[in-house]
Scaffold this motif. Structure first.
Motif, short mmCIF file in Angstrom:
data_model
loop_
_atom_site.label_atom_id
_atom_site.label_comp_id
_atom_site.label_asym_id
_atom_site.label_seq_id
_atom_site.Cartn_x
_atom_site.Cartn_y
_atom_site.Cartn_z
N UNK A 8 11.31 4.66 -15.99
CA UNK A 8 11.52 4.26 -17.37
C UNK A 8 11.64 5.49 -18.24
N UNK A 9 11.98 5.29 -19.49
CA UNK A 9 12.15 6.41 -20.39
C UNK A 9 10.81 7.01 -20.75
N UNK A 10 10.84 8.27 -21.14
CA UNK A 10 9.64 8.91 -21.63
C UNK A 10 8.99 9.78 -20.59
N UNK A 11 8.12 10.69 -21.04
CA UNK A 11 7.46 11.60 -20.12
C UNK A 11 6.31 10.93 -19.38
N UNK A 12 5.79 11.64 -18.36
CA UNK A 12 4.61 11.16 -17.66
C UNK A 12 3.41 11.21 -18.59
N UNK A 13 2.50 10.27 -18.41
CA UNK A 13 1.30 10.23 -19.22
C UNK A 13 0.24 9.41 -18.53
N UNK A 14 -0.97 9.34 -19.09
CA UNK A 14 -2.02 8.53 -18.46
C UNK A 14 -1.60 7.07 -18.41
N UNK A 15 -1.80 6.47 -17.25
CA UNK A 15 -1.34 5.09 -17.05
C UNK A 15 -2.14 4.49 -15.90
N UNK A 16 -1.96 3.19 -15.73
CA UNK A 16 -2.50 2.50 -14.57
C UNK A 16 -1.35 1.85 -13.81
N UNK A 17 -1.51 1.80 -12.50
CA UNK A 17 -0.52 1.17 -11.65
C UNK A 17 -1.09 -0.15 -11.15
N UNK A 18 -0.35 -1.25 -11.43
CA UNK A 18 -0.81 -2.59 -11.08
C UNK A 18 0.14 -3.16 -10.04
N UNK A 21 -4.03 -10.04 -6.81
CA UNK A 21 -3.86 -8.81 -7.56
C UNK A 21 -4.67 -7.71 -6.90
N UNK A 22 -4.03 -6.57 -6.66
CA UNK A 22 -4.72 -5.46 -6.03
C UNK A 22 -5.45 -4.61 -7.04
N UNK A 23 -6.36 -3.76 -6.58
CA UNK A 23 -7.03 -2.83 -7.48
C UNK A 23 -6.02 -1.91 -8.17
N UNK A 24 -6.33 -1.54 -9.41
CA UNK A 24 -5.42 -0.66 -10.13
C UNK A 24 -5.68 0.78 -9.73
N UNK A 25 -4.64 1.62 -9.87
CA UNK A 25 -4.74 3.04 -9.59
C UNK A 25 -4.51 3.82 -10.89
N UNK A 26 -5.37 4.78 -11.22
CA UNK A 26 -5.06 5.66 -12.35
C UNK A 26 -3.98 6.65 -11.93
N UNK A 84 0.83 -1.20 0.00
CA UNK A 84 0.00 0.00 0.00
C UNK A 84 0.87 1.26 0.00
N UNK A 85 1.94 1.24 0.80
CA UNK A 85 2.83 2.40 0.84
C UNK A 85 3.53 2.58 -0.50
N UNK A 86 3.91 1.46 -1.13
CA UNK A 86 4.51 1.55 -2.47
C UNK A 86 3.52 2.14 -3.47
N UNK A 87 2.25 1.71 -3.40
CA UNK A 87 1.23 2.29 -4.28
C UNK A 87 1.19 3.80 -4.14
N UNK A 88 1.22 4.29 -2.90
CA UNK A 88 1.15 5.73 -2.66
C UNK A 88 2.39 6.44 -3.19
N UNK A 89 3.58 5.86 -2.95
CA UNK A 89 4.82 6.50 -3.43
C UNK A 89 4.83 6.55 -4.95
#
Length: 931
Positions: free
Chosen positions: A702-712, A723-728, A544-549
């Motif tokens: 990773x390379x490249x700029x920030x953009x819309x993504x999901x965190x799994x 598998x935990x819920x994904x975060x936008x 959970x803490x990793x998700x937040x970071x």
């Protein structure tokens, strides 16, 4: 095994009161169930105990609410009130849990000895009173009482009229019947070494015979760290002899001045120098030498200055005779040597010079860090083993300007003829504060600057011999930034015990051992999550803490470290991700540590931060994941360390590297240098953009700029993958590893594959379950992909997909239970007939005078008052994310369907995830959250 304590035991149970629990049920007579109508509170304790004034009771109180038949009554409100003694309860449980149990972890006794009574109310009625007998508090002060001792007395005399000592606690209460230890310094002796206080806390000191050494002498009375000291100045006895102070094998080239001045000492029978003047005569009896600058007056230390001897022009002995009326004469023989003579006998030279900021090898090969305090060590060797080393003047320059100059006294250890490669030897040490280490430094050394050493040659006393200062290169690293947070349980409010008052104790050891110059170690807002699983903290809280970071751009350049309640730990004191693989999302510097400062939580924090900086375990104490290249046996340090906080050198063989499970703990040269290299080369170590470092912040994700993504994210054990819920999110995607251990896949509602990418699991060597691994990634998505996404799975490489096409009408009741981990996370809302409107009906905000559901014009209150609680259907919304409304910062990640909202003193933003998509509760009701 817990037992019910009878009324006669030390913690008394008073008569239970009745609590009426009214419950309405729509049942027929045929299927009705009788529920308890009365309850009583019983107190259970592991052991009987007594309290101490002002201290926390050693044994937590365990309570449970039961009906009159002994059946547990769940979720009964509790009120605690200290009615006698003036103490207080800390963090009392607001109610019993579903099993009717509650634990009061901390009851602090009042400031005076005597009775302490705690009254417990359940459901508004008095249930029980608990009595604890409190004695005096912990020893706090030993004070002297009575007449003063003399300021000075002749050595070896006996003092028998000494003050008494009184032992008190921190409230001034005397502590009776306690054994005190008494000792004397400087070889003194006592008529007894132990005292026992009487009923007034008072004890009489024994007779004290001073030692034979002149100077300050002490009589020390102690109990643990509490001490009382009597000090007197011991004066020399009457003169007994006269002696020359130079060594007996003094030599120099004939016709030259002897290095250093000749001196005599007047001594008493114990060898103490006498400062009183006496008539002395000195003559050169033979050899042709002469004396100059003779004063023969005693200095403050009792030495008589004979002056400087010029040896006779012919090689041979020079005899100097000293006489004092009433004492035997003393003769000094100095040998005049021929010109071709090479120095022999006693002389000194510099063997090595380096600066130690925590750990350093003899050759100074470990780099230095700007803005970090250190100690310049000058290590000598001598022409023969010398019992005593003269002082040395050490001068430090920066950019040609002098920043430090000091005549340094050495320790009294013998000086070796050869350099000790471990550095465990006498040295001249010059501490440098952090503000002096602002760039490259240069060092010069002059041994025996006052020319008082009795040596045969001063040829090597200047270092370097060519006169060019020695360079110490200093590297400028970016600030080391760590955000500490207290981890708080969403349902109970129980939190890790870290605050502004004890914060330094958590960070001190990190500053002590690691190559950190500038730092910014601070305490951030609490991180709220479903911390307890079965009543205990598990390593799942780390995810959970990793998700937040990972989802918070403002934390890009910071380590994030959570402090959790030690009493709720399940087989571990700390855990962190090992930052070795630059393509892993778990390179992220995230870790958690318990709050048990008395059990070394400060070094546990440093240990876990060491993992974040790529350091495996060292081989001592049988840890898992041991570094096979660790060079020193039993995790010893290898070289002398330097504790710049306590200002002391650390011996290598008596300490163990902090990455082991052994102690006492410090850091080895091997791991200190590895952390230094990590900080200098890792993107996280260089701090990322905006930190003053040279690394690339994009390389963290990773390379490249920030953009819309999901965190799994997912957790795998031998029971399966959850598998935990994904975060936008809107952060750079993590790079795909060349040899992944898992595949992360996403499908739309028709079963069409939207993405398939690899990920590499990381093992948690501290986890109670050694099979536990964490998997995670940030996957880039377009807006269309996010709208279409219906299911995400995490599968081991080579395993069939765990997420075949599922009809959109699949029932929520078919979801996988918590006891059977699922590799699939899927959208719950899309499977409801009523869609989001039906999902919204399961959300409510409850509090005093408040019952609110999301809807137009129904935003959460601006201020979160006490008693305000959020409830939701966990079968629909598997996770609630709590965000700061004005910052891109996650304050909590919660599951389970319940969250107290009085854990913040400012408004928060609530975000509901159905496993795939998220909605936030705003003024227009539930609004979709997009990256």
């Amino acid at each position: 095994m817990r037992t019910r304590i009878p009324a006669s035991s030390r913690l008394h149970l008073l008569l239970p009161a009745l609590v009426l629990l009214g419950t309405a049920w729509g049942c027929t007579d045929a299927d009705s169930i009788l529920f308890p109508g009365t309850a009583q509170v019983l107190v259970e304790v592991e052991t009987s105990t007594e309290g101490r004034a002002g201290e926390v009771l050693g044994t937590p109180l365990v309570l449970r609410t039961v009906d009159r038949y002994g059946n547990p009554v769940p979720e009964v409100d509790l009120v605690f009130d200290v009615v006698t003694g003036g103490g207080a309860v800390e963090n009392p449980p607001p109610r019993t849990d579903r099993s009717g149990r509650a634990t009061l972890p901390r009851w602090r006794m009042g400031p005076q000895p005597g009775r302490n009574t705690l009254e417990v109310r359940a459901g508004g009625s008095v249930v029980t009173r608990v009595d604890v007998a409190s004695g005096p508090g912990l020893p706090h002060l030993l004070r002297l009482e009575g007449g003063p001792s003399p300021d000075s007395v002749t050595v070896a005399r006996t003092l028998d009229a000494l003050p008494a000592v009184v032992l008190e606690d921190r409230f001034g209460t005397p502590i009776p019947d306690t054994v005190l230890l008494v000792s004397a310094s400087s070889g003194g002796s006592l008529s007894g070494s132990e005292l026992r206080t009487d009923d007034r806390g008072r004890a009489t000191l024994p007779a004290w015979t001073l030692g034979t050494g002149a100077g300050p002498q002490f009589l020390l009375t102690r109990l643990g760290g509490v001490t009382a000291r009597i000090e007197v100045e011991a004066l020399p006895d009457e003169p007994a002899q006269i002696e020359w102070t130079p060594p007996l094998d003094l030599q120099a080239v004939a016709g030259l001045e002897l290095p250093g001045r000749l001196q005599l000492e007047l001594l008493d029978q114990f060898g103490n120098r006498i400062r009183a003047g006496h008539q002395v005569s000195v003559t050169v009896a033979s050899g042709g030498g002469s004396l100059r600058d003779s004063s023969l007056a005693p200095d403050g230390a009792g030495r008589l200055d004979v002056g400087i001897l010029t040896l006779g022009p012919t090689p041979g002995p020079n005899r100097i005779q000293a006489e004092v009326v009433g004492l035997e004469s003393a003769e000094l023989v100095v040998e005049g040597m021929p010109e071709e003579w090479e120095p022999s006998g006693l002389f000194f030279r510099v063997g090595a010079v380096h600066m130690n900021q925590g750990s350093q090898r003899m050759d100074g090969s470990i780099g230095l860090v700007r803005h970090r305090a250190g100690i310049v060590r000058v290590l000598p060797v001598s022409g023969r083993v010398a019992p005593k080393l003269p002082p040395a003047e050490v001068t430090v320059f920066r950019d040609g300007l002098e920043v430090a100059r000091q005549v340094v006294e050495p320790s009294s250890a013998p000086v070796p003829e050869m350099l000790d490669p471990t550095g465990v030897q006498v040295s001249w040490n010059l501490p440098l504060p952090a503000e002096a280490v602002l760039g490259d430094l240069e060092v010069q050394v002059l041994i025996d600057p006052d020319e008082e050493a009795r040596v045969v040659s001063r040829r090597y006393h200047t270092w370097p011999e060519d006169g060019v200062p020695h360079l110490l290169e200093v590297e400028d690293l970016p600030p080391f930034i760590v955000r500490f947070v207290s981890m708080r349980d969403a349902s109970t409010g129980i939190r890790g015990n870290i605050d502004e008052d004890n914060f330094d104790a958590f960070i001190q050891d990190t500053r002590r051992v690691f190559p950190i110059g500038r730092d910014s170690l601070y305490l951030g807002p609490d991180f709220v999550t479903s911390l307890f699983n079965g009543g205990e903290v598990t390593t799942g809280a780390l995810v959970r803490l990793w998700n937040a970071w990972n989802a918070s751009p403002e934390l890009r350049n910071e380590f994030l470290h959570g402090i959790f309640p030690a009493g709720r730990a399940s087989g571990f004191s700390g855990v962190a991700y090992l930052g070795t693989n630059p393509t892993s999302p778990f390179l992220r510097p995230v870790g958690i540590t318990w709050d048990a400062l008395g059990s070394g939580a400060g070094f546990t924090v440093a240990h876990e931060l060491g993992h974040n900086m790529g350091q495996p375990h060292a081989p001592c104490g049988n840890p898992s994941g041991v570094d096979p290249n660790f060079p020193h046996p039993n995790a010893s340090l290898g070289v002398v360390g330097y504790d710049h906080i306590d200002g002391r050198l650390v011996t290598p063989n008596n300490h163990r590297d902090l990455m082991s499970y052994c102690g006492p703990r410090f850091i080895s040269d091997y791991n200190y240098e590895r952390v230094l290299v990590w900080r200098d080369t890792s993107p996280m170590g260089r701090g990322g953009p905006g930190s003053g470092g040279t690394g690339s912040g994009a390389a963290l994700q990773g390379a490249g700029p920030s953009g819309p993504a999901i965190q799994v994210s997912a957790v795998e054990t031998d029971k399966g993958i959850r598998t935990g819920p994904i975060l936008p999110v809107r952060v750079p995607a993590t790079p795909e590893p060349s040899t992944p251990s898992h595949r992360i896949r996403g499908w739309d509602a028709r079963g069409q594959l939207l993405f398939d990418r690899g990920a590499q699991a990381v093992t948690l060597s501290h986890a109670p379950d050694p099979s536990e691994q964490h998997v995670g990634a940030v996957v880039p998505l377009s807006a269309v992909d996010l709208e279409a996404l219906d299911r995400v799975s995490v599968d081991p490489v080579g395993a069939p997909s765990a997420a075949p096409p599922v009809p959109p009408t699949a029932a929520l009741e078919d979801r996988t239970s918590d006891d059977a981990p699922s590799r699939v996370q899927w959208s719950r809302v899309s499977r409801l007939d009523g869609g989001l409107e039906e999902a919204r009906s399961g959300i409510r905000l409850e509090g005093p005078g408040i019952l609110m559901e999301p809807g137009p014009g129904r935003a959460p209150p601006a201020y979160l008052e006490n008693g305000l609680e959020l409830h939701w259907d966990p079968m629909v919304f598997v996770q609630v994310v709590v965000r700061h409304p004005d910052r891109d910062q996650i304050l909590g990640i919660v599951d389970g369907g319940h969250l107290r909202l009085d854990l913040w003193d400012h408004p928060v933003e609530l975000e509901f995830s159905d496993g795939i998509r998220s909605w936030y509760w705003g003024s227009d009701g539930l609004e979709p959250r997009t990256p």
